[in-house]
Design a protein around this motif. Structure first.
Motif, PDB file in Angstrom:
ATOM      1  N   TYR A 142     -32.153 -25.758  12.507  1.00  0.00           N
ATOM      2  CA  TYR A 142     -31.688 -25.901  11.125  1.00  0.00           C
ATOM      3  C   TYR A 142     -30.818 -27.138  10.960  1.00  0.00           C
ATOM      4  CZ  TYR A 142     -33.387 -21.366   9.530  1.00  0.00           C
ATOM      5  OH  TYR A 142     -34.192 -20.326   9.144  1.00  0.00           O
ATOM      6  N   HIS A 171     -24.811 -24.054   9.541  1.00  0.00           N
ATOM      7  CA  HIS A 171     -25.330 -23.791  10.881  1.00  0.00           C
ATOM      8  C   HIS A 171     -24.640 -24.655  11.924  1.00  0.00           C
ATOM      9  CE1 HIS A 171     -28.530 -21.822   8.530  1.00  0.00           C
ATOM     10  NE2 HIS A 171     -28.774 -21.130   9.638  1.00  0.00           N
ATOM     11  N   VAL A 215     -30.428 -12.552  14.896  1.00  0.00           N
ATOM     12  CA  VAL A 215     -31.450 -13.555  14.599  1.00  0.00           C
ATOM     13  C   VAL A 215     -31.847 -13.478  13.130  1.00  0.00           C
ATOM     14  CG1 VAL A 215     -33.836 -14.227  15.082  1.00  0.00           C
ATOM     15  CG2 VAL A 215     -32.295 -13.653  16.962  1.00  0.00           C
ATOM     16  N   GLN A 216     -31.969 -12.278  12.637  1.00  0.00           N
ATOM     17  CA  GLN A 216     -32.345 -12.083  11.228  1.00  0.00           C
ATOM     18  C   GLN A 216     -31.306 -12.712  10.290  1.00  0.00           C
ATOM     19  OE1 GLN A 216     -32.820  -7.968  10.267  1.00  0.00           O
ATOM     20  NE2 GLN A 216     -33.201  -8.332   8.087  1.00  0.00           N
ATOM     21  N   ASP A 276     -31.411 -16.825  11.080  1.00  0.00           N
ATOM     22  CA  ASP A 276     -32.674 -17.516  10.798  1.00  0.00           C
ATOM     23  C   ASP A 276     -32.977 -17.479   9.302  1.00  0.00           C
ATOM     24  OD1 ASP A 276     -34.994 -18.861  11.087  1.00  0.00           O
ATOM     25  OD2 ASP A 276     -36.130 -17.201  11.979  1.00  0.00           O
ATOM     26  N   ARG A 277     -32.091 -18.044   8.554  1.00  0.00           N
ATOM     27  CA  ARG A 277     -32.272 -18.080   7.103  1.00  0.00           C
ATOM     28  C   ARG A 277     -31.697 -19.377   6.572  1.00  0.00           C
ATOM     29  NH1 ARG A 277     -29.562 -12.779   4.796  1.00  0.00           N
ATOM     30  NH2 ARG A 277     -30.139 -13.812   2.832  1.00  0.00           N
ATOM     31  N   THR A 278     -32.431 -19.980   5.643  1.00  0.00           N
ATOM     32  CA  THR A 278     -31.926 -21.205   5.018  1.00  0.00           C
ATOM     33  C   THR A 278     -30.678 -20.919   4.189  1.00  0.00           C
ATOM     34  OG1 THR A 278     -34.207 -22.006   4.883  1.00  0.00           O
ATOM     35  CG2 THR A 278     -32.557 -23.180   3.581  1.00  0.00           C
ATOM     36  N   LEU A 282     -31.869 -21.703  17.732  1.00  0.00           N
ATOM     37  CA  LEU A 282     -32.274 -21.490  16.341  1.00  0.00           C
ATOM     38  C   LEU A 282     -31.417 -22.325  15.391  1.00  0.00           C
ATOM     39  CD1 LEU A 282     -34.161 -19.864  14.488  1.00  0.00           C
ATOM     40  CD2 LEU A 282     -32.474 -18.050  14.481  1.00  0.00           C
ATOM     41  N   ASN A 283     -30.126 -22.388  15.668  1.00  0.00           N
ATOM     42  CA  ASN A 283     -29.221 -23.168  14.818  1.00  0.00           C
ATOM     43  C   ASN A 283     -29.527 -24.651  14.900  1.00  0.00           C
ATOM     44  OD1 ASN A 283     -26.672 -21.865  13.410  1.00  0.00           O
ATOM     45  ND2 ASN A 283     -27.168 -20.613  15.177  1.00  0.00           N
TER      46      ASN A 283
END
Length: 1783
Positions: free
Chosen positions: A608, A617, A503-504, A507-509, A604-605
């Motif tokens: 984005y 993503h 996830v870390q 979960d990033r731009t 999560l994807n």
């Protein structure tokens, strides 16, 4: 040393003898002495038996063996090597009893040479020993103890081939079971040698310091120590246990020495590695013994744990593990905290320093053997250990090498699992260790791997998955594992940590693509490791450590036991497990955790993607969806975007609405289709994968078809459809899901419409090669060509529609090909057609496919000049065409019906030949295409189908078409057979233009058809796939072969080929379509001979020549020919065709048949009153047959021949008008010309064969007729364009030549039989009349016909005239009747007629016709000796005052003008060729004629020079030197003379002493003969060089001395090798055979010594001079040596010797001429003529003048040349003697 001839001591009556001394010693001592040499140690002396005089000692060792054994004691390496090899060979070849005699001496020699410095000697020693063992076998036993120690050392040699050779010898001596016993027998001797080597020996004791270099001594010492340690290991390994116990004392003594353990610190890796191997062996076989030296052993091994030399490391770690296992208190002997562990940590942090594949597999057994006192505190120990291992992954070698990285990962995971298993308790300490290993080590490594692509491709994820499967089994309720809670906690911690990590990272731009790929890889491996598990699984073995608390280990625990690889270098795949299928062991809990993680990441994807439109993503999402397709996942994706659920649905059918309840379908309609429609998106492959995930979640194929039809109707890019179909073809499951859609109407019609649009766009030339069109054509190609499960991809009806579209488009494109813009369209169609033909079986059963193939074939079979296609496109067309042909002939039921491909293509090719005019290039392309078609049909199609017979029948023209093509052939072929008398034809060709070849670029259709069908027939006849019966069934094969031979004969008969025909003939040669090959192959099966004979009887002309060529090629027997015509009466009455046939057959008939023909025709000839004598069936035809029979070898009855001659004379008397005396040939018919030609030929034969039988009147008739015919020929040169006029002129000149030959040298017997006044009449009247006509005729023809390349050029006439002019008398040349011709400013002393002759004839030396040049040369050669006398007369009129320093005189100006014109041309032709290299000149080319004229001119000049008197020769040579013409000649000659001037065609003759060369053989230039034409220029150049050396030696010597070194050496070497000997022999021979006599002087020659001896005597004076010719004569200076002399002063004697040497060196002439000058000089001296006081000679050395210029003061006389040179060199005008001014 001593000589046997020296004076001996008194009483010593016998010479000394070492052999006798040895014999005496043997008798006195009773022992055989030997030679003692250096051994490999002090107690091992090399021994070689000596040669003794006693017989008993000779019987011990064979003499040859003694010699070899002596050589083995030599120091030289090569000598020893050859001796060892010879020893092995002798052991193999000699009897065993002889070989046994060597055994007493072999051990000491072997002990020495087996340790030799040279590895080749050691290897050869092992091989020779094997041969000795095989020969002596058990007889070696008594010598084993003395040899075994060094034998064992040799088996452990550091040079592998040498060790292998010794091992093979050991195996040959002892079977494997007997080897321990053999070693036990010699164990003490072996151990003694090993102890000496390890403890006593040094480099200085092993080798002699005085004779062996230090480097070599050190290398030998290192090798001996290494071998000794390895031999110790081998000894302990092979010896049985009890035998080792008996050696305990010796072994203890060895390992108790400090020197033994110091080897662990030795600088040489080989010694360290060998020591550690020995230590490991001691631990394994004598643990109690090594325990006594525990301190030394532990220090030597454990303290060197960081030794990373590749040679040492494997042995070191083996020793480490054995030390840890066998020495219980090993850690008490070393400081682990300071001396061992820090070195290990540093080594691990550096990744093993490039040895991870060797080092890391040992880590698990290493840590398993560590006691608690070393590992406490465990948390710190494990943290340090695993941190160091992880740091090692970032080392440079681990990063660059996948195998190193894999080895580290394997070791990490093995040790991690072992550590967790060791700390699986519930105590706090264990929990801390567990948490640290999971959180701080494993997850840290996973995090690094997610960011590192190289770690992602490593076995890490597979190892982790394997570990998780093992833990899942332990928490299984059915498991009896007591540590269930511990492993449940480990799983929970791991999944929590992994979820947090994933996830870390997601979960990033700014999420990196590599990281996302890492996450997806990890998830995919966890989901299905079995996909790559079997390929990645490493072959491994399990080991179980006794240290694992308890002897028993449960089955479940075995999964956590570490494995040790047998081949650590292969660490690229995961550690092996006992479970064959890991996926079957995973439980629902793991699946649910993995699915939860995937859903969380997907949700999560999606955020984005929706909010930030992140392409990275989206791709990651596609991987998740493709890898984990499930309705739950799609539901999660829909739930994350609930506000946009209705977007993108559009209008859908009710049936589609029922499917919309499926979350996967909803996702497709709401999201996936929108993404697919985005125009800016280029990469859609991952979206197509998502589409297949959607289909995976559909329940039925009907639903899947509806979805795909819906997508097909949408306006999507063609590349998306292409990707959908490609993926369906690549995967069976996907194809099953889409098969209904692929066969459906929606897709089929869409593809048909696509093909139609593409073709229309291409024809309108709008299209360019854009990617969209490329995808579209690829889609069409895939739809047509791809077959899955033996079924077409789309419906067959749509396949046929698409093929129809492509064919129609290709037809239109072929007609538009001149525009050149439709290449892209044709290229796309080619690709599609090629794939279709290659991929689809029986594709050509479709009529549209056959039509398409025919059009492609037509494009391939036409040249690019017509189609305007590029090379690359043509290559594509060829590939498509022959792919289709192979598919066609390979399909079942291939037919040749009307409209099929084979039938249509045959008709098209035939039409091309008949109606199209083709060049060579077009014909080559057509033949190549047809050939490939035929070869493919023959190769693939069964012979029983007879398709090839039908194809060839359709391809072959019919009789009328062949006749039409034959008539279209130009008639120029007639000239050659007419001129050679092989045919008599009376065709009426009055137009001059008929005989010209127009500049046509097209080949006659007959030649095209012959070339094509000849190639096809040959392929079929030479094919092994067609049986003889089928070959015989070829329709009209005999006629076709006959027509092919007719075309070949037409090409052969034409002398001057037009460019296009010449190129065509070259093409036939390349294809090997020749008379020989066709006759050979066709004659086996077809009756070609009968066909050709019938054609000859019907048509004659060229068919007759074709028949004759076939008979000659096939060597048809006369009896077979007789079967064709049965009787000679069948040829009569004569017709033109029959006459031609007789002329063709006559040379091959029986002699009796020719005699019958001759008798028959003679009888008919005598009845001439009743016939027209100029007709074929009259006198003309019968005379032609008679001459034909005479040529064939029939001698004929003399009376009968005279009757024929009398008949001809009667014709002359009664029908004079038929004899061409003073006729205008333009008004004469060919038949009348040929009639006269036959009479002339008959007379020529009579003159050469039967002149004595002719009467005076017959001679008068012949001579007068000859002169009259010659006048007619000379007056009608304008008619020489007519072949019949040329034949008439040629035969007339041949008659002149025959008469000239006859009257030139008749024998005395023949003269008596001739009429009395015949010879005088010929010489006084007829000769003048003949040559007064021939010489002007020769000049006239060359003026009227200057272009030799013109087909109308009368080349044969010029040859005949030139050949006749060879016999012209010199008087006729000097008194010629040529028109006066002079050149302005030309200096000459010649009379007008001679000058006219030179000015008229000499330019013809450069005429572009060889025979003209040769004729001119012979004409001028006759007058050259006459010319110098005119210069001599003029020279005598000069006054003394006109003399200059070096007077020069030019050779004939006309010849020098030729040199001036050709020298620059030769510089251009030969300028790029270096002196000494051979320039190859193409015969009869322009360059050839230029060089030939140049060399002939020089031969004439040299002939002129040779005929000149001495004083003129000097002036001519000065002129040549001044103009440098001779220098240029010599440079050119050394470019034209071959390196090896061997005379061609010579065979080895018995008794021939030397090879014939161009210098030993005379050059015979012939006007007519050309057999030596290729070597003519080379031979002529050699001849010119030879004459130049002979007649101008001084000038050649002067030129040679002035050249650079390379040219100097080249000329010297060539001349010495090939010319000097010939020239010297001739010079000596000329002296011996000379008839020239001198007053007061005699000359003799000695051929053997190459000497000439001149003896001069006058009154009381006697002089003898010896002239010695040098080896490189005449380049080198001739030496003059003193013989006897009487009455001559020394100074005068020296002067005369110097004068003679000067004359011989500087005069251009022979030795006899030089001696004559010298004698003249001496005579003048005795006559009172004073010497010139400058050169001290009476006669000048170069111009041969006397001293005439006198000083007015001192009255001394000088040579003019000497005085001039004195004035110019001194810059004074004073007398050299009195120094007064010279007036």
């Amino acid at each position: 040393m001593g000589g046997k001839n020296k004076q001996r001591t008194k009483g010593n009556v016998r010479p000394s003898s070492s052999g006798r001394a040895a014999e005496l010693l043997a008798r006195e001592r009773g022992a055989v002495p030997g030679f003692v040499g250096f051994g490999s140690s002090s107690h091992d002396l090399g021994y070689v038996p000596a040669v003794y005089g006693t017989e008993e000692m000779d019987n011990l060792v064979d003499a040859d063996f003694r010699m070899v054994l002596r050589k083995l004691s030599k120091r030289d390496t090569i000598t020893k090597l050859k001796a060892v090899q010879e020893f092995g060979t002798m052991c193999t070849e000699r009897e065993s009893e002889i070989v046994k005699g060597v055994l007493p001496y072999w051990p000491r020699i072997y002990c020495k040479i087996s340790m030799d410095h040279d590895r080749r000697v050691r290897e050869a020693t092992g091989q020779a020993f094997e041969q000795l063992i095989l020969k002596v076998k058990r007889n070696l036993a008594p010598y084993l103890k003395s040899i075994m120690g060094y034998w064992l050392l040799a088996q452990c040699d550091t040079y592998s081939p040498a060790a292998a050779a010794s091992n093979i010898a050991f195996q040959a001596a002892f079977p494997t079971s007997k080897q321990p016993e053999a070693l036990a027998f010699c164990k003490e001797e072996i151990l003694n040698i090993l102890q000496d080597n390890l403890l006593k020996e040094t480099p200085e004791t092993l080798s002699d310091p005085q004779s062996v270099p230090e480097e070599e001594r050190e290398a030998k010492y290192v090798r001996v120590v290494t071998c000794s340690l390895l031999a110790l290991k081998k000894l302990l390994t092979l010896l049985p246990g009890p035998e080792i116990d008996t050696l305990e004392e010796n072994l203890t003594q060895l390992i108790s020495q400090n020197k033994f353990w110091k080897y662990s610190k030795h600088t040489t890796p080989q010694i360290r590695g060998a020591l550690f191997e020995a230590v490991a062996t001691f631990c394994q076989h004598t643990p109690e013994l090594i325990q006594t030296q525990a301190t030394r052993a532990c220090s030597a091994v454990l303290l060197n744990i960081d030794d990373t030399d590749p040679v040492v490391c494997p042995a070191l770690w083996e020793a480490v593990l054995y030390i840890l296992t066998n020495i219980k208190d090993c850690w008490q002997h070393v400081n682990s905290k300071k001396g061992v562990m820090p070195k290990l940590w540093l080594l691990l942090k550096e990744g093993g320093r490039g040895l991870a594949t060797v080092l890391h597999p040992n880590l698990l057994p290493f840590i398993s053997k560590l006691p608690d006192e070393i590992t406490d505190p465990k948390l710190e120990f494990y943290n340090t250990f695993f941190s160091s291992v992880i740091l090692g992954l970032s080392s440079e070698r681990a990063v660059s090498s996948p195998s190193e990285c894999s080895a580290i990962i394997f070791a990490f995971m093995e040790c991690l699992r072992f550590s967790l298993l060791q700390n699986a308790g519930a105590e706090d300490e264990h929990k801390k260790v567990q948490q640290m290993l999971i959180s701080d080590q494993l997850l840290l490594l996973v995090e690094s791997a997610l960011k590192n692509p190289k770690l992602q491709s490593s076995p890490l994820f597979y190892q982790i998955t394997d570990m998780l499967v093992s833990w899942e089994k332990r928490v299984n309720p059915s498991s009896e594992d007591t540590a269930e809670d511990t492993f449940q906690r480990l799983l929970s911690d791991f999944w929590d940590g992994v979820t947090r990590l994933c996830v870390q990272q997601v979960d990033r731009t700014d999420a990196e693509e590599n990281t996302l790929n890492g996450v997806s890889t990890l998830l995919q491996v966890m989901q299905s490791p079995e996909g790559s598990w079997k390929q990645c699984k490493k072959k491994a073995i399990k080991i179980r450590f006794s240290g694992l608390e308890g002897a028993e280990v449960k089955d479940d625990d075995e999964d956590d036991l570490p494995t040790v690889s047998k081949s650590p270098s292969d660490f690229t795949l995961p550690v092996g497990r006992s479970d064959p299928d890991p996926s079957s062991e995973r439980l629902h809990s793991q699946n649910s955790r993995l699915e939860d993680l995937v859903c969380e990441l997907a949700e999560l994807n999606m955020v984005y993607v929706n909010e930030q439109n992140s392409d990275k993503h989206l791709k990651f999402l596609s991987v998740l969806v493709s890898s984990f397709p499930s309705r739950r996942l799609f539901q999660v994706l829909l739930d994350s975007d609930a506000q946009n659920q209705e977007a993108g649905c559009g209008e859908i059918s009710p049936q589609e609405k029922t499917m919309a309840t499926n979350p996967a379908v909803q996702f497709l309609l709401q999201k996936l289709i929108i993404w697919l429609k985005e125009d800016q998106r280029k990469d859609t492959d991952f979206l197509v994968n998502m589409l297949y995930s959607v289909l995976h979640c559909c329940d039925s194929n009907e639903e899947k078809k509806l979805i795909l039809d819906h997508i097909s109707k949408m306006d999507l890019k063609w590349s998306i459809l292409l990707q959908i179909i490609q993926k369906a073809c690549a995967d069976e499951a996907k194809f099953e899901a889409t098969s209904d859609w692929l066969k459906g109407e929606v897709l089929g019609e869409k593809l048909v419409k696509l093909a139609e649009d593409l073709c229309a766009t291409g024809l309108n030339r709008i299209s360019t090669l854009e990617s969209s069109h490329s995808d579209s054509w690829a889609l069409i190609s895939l739809a047509l060509s791809q077959h899955v499960q033996k079924q077409a991809l789309i419906g067959e009806v749509y396949v046929e529609k698409i093929i129809d579209k492509l064919h129609a488009t290709l037809l239109k494109a072929k007609n538009l090909s001149d525009a050149g813009d439709i290449e892209p369209l044709v290229s796309f169609i080619c690709d599609v057609a090629s794939n279709f033909f290659c991929s689809v079986k029986n594709c050509l059963l479709l009529s549209s496919a056959e039509d398409l193939l025919l059009t492609v074939f037509q494009l391939c079979a036409q040249s690019q000049e017509i189609t305007r296609l590029s090379d690359s496109l043509l290559q594509k067309l060829n590939h498509a065409c022959f792919a289709g042909i192979q598919s066609l002939v390979g399909q079942i039921g291939t037919d040749f019906g009307e409209g099929t491909f084979l039938h249509s293509s045959a008709l098209w090719v035939k039409n091309q030949i008949l109606n199209s005019s083709m060049g060579v290039k077009s014909l080559q392309v057509l033949i190549s295409s047809v050939r490939s078609l035929v070869e493919n049909v023959i190769k693939t199609n069964p012979p029983s189908s007879h398709i090839m017979e039908k194809f060839v029948a359709c391809l072959t023209p019919n009789d009328s078409e062949w006749k039409m093509m034959r008539q279209a052939l130009p008639p120029q072929w007639l000239k050659r057979p007419l001129l050679h008398g092989r045919l008599n034809l009376n065709c009426q060709y009055h137009c001059m233009d008929v005989w010209r070849f127009h500049s046509a670029v097209k080949i006659p259709s007959h030649l095209c058809a012959a070339a094509l069908l000849g190639q096809v027939i040959l392929i079929m006849l030479e094919s092994e796939s067609i049986n003889e019966v089928d070959k015989l069934n070829l329709v009209g094969a005999e006629c076709t072969v006959a027509e092919v031979l007719y075309s070949l004969q037409w090409c052969e008969e034409i002398e001057i080929l037009p460019a296009v025909v010449s190129e065509f003939c070259g093409m036939l040669q390349e294809m090997n379509v020749t008379h020989e090959r066709i006759s050979k192959e066709s004659g086996k099966l077809f009756n070609v001979l009968e066909t050709l004979f019938s054609r000859s009887m019907q048509n004659g002309s060229l068919w007759t020549l074709t028949l004759a060529k076939y008979i000659e090629t096939k060597a048809v027997s006369s009896s077979d020919l007789k079967k064709l015509y049965e009787t000679i009466e069948s040829f009569f009455p004569l017709t033109e065709q029959n006459l031609c046939t007789i002329q063709g057959l006559s040379p091959f008939l029986f002699k009796e048949e020719n005699e019958l023909l001759m008798n028959y025709c003679t009888a008919e000839l005598l009845k001439w009153e009743d016939t027209d004598i100029t007709s074929i069936h009259g006198g003309y035809g019968h005379l032609a047959v008679i001459h034909c029979c005479l040529k064939s070898g029939v001698t004929g009855d003399q009376e009968m021949l005279m009757e024929v001659l009398r008949t001809v004379m009667e014709w002359r008397n009664q029908k004079e008008d038929v004899f061409l005396f003073n006729y205008n040939l333009k008004e004469v018919s060919p038949s009348l010309l040929d009639f006269n030609v036959q009479i002339i030929r008959f007379i020529c034969w009579l003159i050469r064969q039967s002149p004595p039988f002719m009467t005076d009147s017959q001679w008068d008739f012949i001579l007068c007729s000859m002169l009259a015919w010659l006048e007619t020929a000379s007056e009608n040169t304008t008619s020489y364009w007519n072949p019949w006029a040329q034949v008439f002129a040629c035969q007339t000149c041949n008659l002149v030549t025959a008469l000239s030959e006859f009257f030139t040298a008749p024998t005395p017997d023949l003269l008596e039989k001739l009429p009395v006044n015949l010879m005088s009449e010929w010489k006084e009247f007829f000769t003048e009349g003949v040559h007064s006509l021939l010489l002007p005729l020769f000049v006239k023809i060359t003026e009227e016909f200057s272009e030799t390349d013109d087909p109308l050029f009368p080349l044969p006439v010029l040859k005949a005239v030139g050949d006749a002019l060879i016999y012209i008398p010199v008087q006729q040349l000097t008194q010629n009747n040529l028109q006066p011709k002079f050149v302005a400013g030309q200096k000459t002393n010649l009379p007008d007629k001679l000058q006219t002759l030179l000015n008229t004839i000499t330019p013809l030396l450069l005429f572009k016709a060889r025979h003209v040049q040769i004729s001119v040369y012979y004409i001028l050669h006759k007058v050259m000796p006459q010319l110098p006398e005119f210069d001599n007369e003029n020279d005598n009129t000069k006054s003394d005052d006109e003399e200059e320093e070096e007077p020069c005189l030019s050779p004939p100006a006309a010849l020098m003008a030729i040199l001036g014109a050709t020298e620059e041309l030769l510089d251009d032709i030969l300028g790029s060729v270096q002196v000494g290299e051979f320039a190859v000149v193409q015969p009869l080319s322009e360059e050839y004629c230029c060089i030939l004229g140049y060399l002939l001119t020089w031969k004439l000049i040299l002939t002129f020079f040779k005929a000149s008197p001495s004083h003129l020769r000097v002036q001519y040579s000065h002129y040549l030197r001044k103009t440098k013409s001779l220098h240029k000649l010599l440079f050119h000659l050394f470019r034209l003379m071959p390196d090896n001037p061997v005379y061609p065609g010579q065979t080895a003759e018995p008794g021939s002493k030397e090879t014939r060369t161009f210098f030993t053989e005379d050059l015979h230039l012939s006007v007519l003969k050309t057999e030596y034409l290729p070597s003519e220029i080379a031979h002529l150049a050699c001849s010119v060089y030879y004459i130049t050396l002979k007649d101008l030696p001084a000038m050649v010597r002067l030129w040679w001395n002035g050249q650079e070194k390379r040219v100097f050496n080249t000329v010297d070497k060539f001349t010495s090798k090939y010319v000097s000997n010939v020239l010297s022999c001739q010079e000596i021979s000329s002296v011996q055979t000379s008839t020239q006599t001198f007053e007061n002087m005699t000359v003799k020659a000695r051929s053997t010594t190459r000497e000439v001896i001149a003896t001069y005597s006058v009154e009381d004076i006697f002089i003898e001079l010896v002239i010695q010719l040098p080896q490189n004569y005449p380049l080198g200076s001739i030496s003059v040596e003193s013989g006897r002399r009487v009455g001559v002063a020394v100074q005068q004697w020296r002067n005369w010797m110097l004068q003679l040497s000067t004359y011989l060196t500087h005069q251009n002439g022979s030795i006899m001429e030089g001696l004559a000058l010298w004698k003249n000089n001496v005579d003048k001296r005795f006559e009172g003529v004073e010497d010139c006081m400058i050169c001290y000679s009476v006669i000048h050395g170069s111009n041969y003048s006397l001293p005439k210029k006198a000083c007015r003061t001192c009255k001394k006389k000088f040579h003019s040349a000497c005085l001039y040179k004195w004035f110019t060199s001194s810059n004074k005008s004073t007398c050299p003697l009195c120094r007064e001014t010279f007036f």
